[in-house]
Scaffold this active site. Sequence first.
Site, PDB file in Angstrom:
ATOM      1  N   CYS A 133       0.836  -1.212   0.000  1.00 42.94           N
ATOM      2  CA  CYS A 133       0.000   0.000   0.000  1.00 42.94           C
ATOM      3  C   CYS A 133       0.867   1.257   0.000  1.00 42.94           C
ATOM      4  CB  CYS A 133      -0.933  -0.006   1.212  1.00 42.94           C
ATOM      5  SG  CYS A 133      -2.006   1.444   1.276  1.00 42.94           S
ATOM      6  N   CYS A 136      -0.577   4.175   1.932  1.00 42.73           N
ATOM      7  CA  CYS A 136      -0.404   4.101   3.392  1.00 42.73           C
ATOM      8  C   CYS A 136       1.041   4.398   3.796  1.00 42.73           C
ATOM      9  CB  CYS A 136      -0.739   2.699   3.922  1.00 42.73           C
ATOM     10  SG  CYS A 136      -2.178   1.930   3.191  1.00 42.73           S
ATOM     11  N   ASP A 137       2.009   3.916   3.018  1.00 47.15           N
ATOM     12  CA  ASP A 137       3.389   3.877   3.506  1.00 47.15           C
ATOM     13  C   ASP A 137       4.370   4.824   2.812  1.00 47.15           C
ATOM     14  OD1 ASP A 137       2.555   1.881   5.206  1.00 47.15           O
ATOM     15  OD2 ASP A 137       3.164   0.248   3.890  1.00 47.15           O
TER      16      ASP A 137
END
Length: 316
Positions: A133, A136-137
């Site tokens: 992801c 997300c990261d």
Amino acid sequence: MKRYDVIIIGAGPAGLTAAIYGARSKLSTLYIEKLSTGGQAATTDEIENYPGFPAGISGPELTANMEDQARRFGAARLAANVAKIEVAGEWKIVKTNKGDYEALAVIIASGAAPKLLGCPGELEFRSRGVSYCATCDAAFYEDTNVMVVGGGDSAVEEAMYLTRFAAKVTLIHRRDGLRATKIVQERALANPKLDILWNTVVEEIGGSDIVEKIVLKNTLTGETRELAVDGVFIYVGLEPNTSWLGGLVETDGAGYIKTDATMLTNVPGIYAAGDVRHTPLRQVVTAAADGAIAAFYAEKHVEEYLAGNKTKGVKQ
Ligand code: NAP
């Protein structure tokens, strides 16, 4: 046991749209989600092909709006993990870690999850340099050297997103042509911060505490080489979240649920919608459409039951 007209399993675009349509039709509607709302769409930085948003909209914002809309019409939410569905005559029992719930109709919208690449080091370094992801990261990889594996829409779009953070982004693709949509390909090829290694596969991901290196193999020459890397983002497709169903409904060879045009599975009263379904196109717009169709026919199913059982229904 708490009874509903319809229970929806999953709160991505398909499940949330089914919740909007179900609740707006005055069905008592419960949607159950084990993770945060929004499904995979909520891990997408920008969605630019959902109609009505000419400037694009972020996945989290779009799915949060969908949930607000479902709640406004009265859909109830349960944060729980669904273990199985049992059929007891006309009623379906949805068994969760927070208890059992019963409904006349169930809509399975449990989506799909990223497929594993399957190379040595992938699981060992998961969340320690291996990610599925970028949205997300990506912020953890500011000014680093990252690689993205895959050639579909997800890999290419997320690789471009990563170029906003990382110093260098390299896309690793096993063939010499991308699978991603043409407009996405054109942008990727024109992005000066994005390199593409064609005909290349990942042999191994390595490091000490965190990812430090990757071993790549050229599929044409057979040559392998080791490169330093700070992060590896894997986007090699999806697999349906259907193993928990234990074969209750019919699936295709890849595990996607088979439905008819009304989203009905082979079990009366059980419908499927969105990425979990055997379908030729997996997009937010098609998931939303599936959810609307499933809820529409779930309502008909409930009405037919109520017409024959005037006292037993739970329709409000
Ligand atoms: P996908 O379209 O199935 O693409 C998977 C990619 O991974 C392919 O390029 C495939 O290579 C490669 N791959 C598969 N197994 C591999 C392996 N073992 N080793 C190396 N490479 C491997 O998956 P996706 O990109 O996650 O997209 C899933 C669905 O969501 C698609 O329908 C996509 O269109 C849709 N989606 C749409 C959008 C959008 O419209 N904005 C955004 C994201 C996703 P080959 O090409 O050689 O098969």
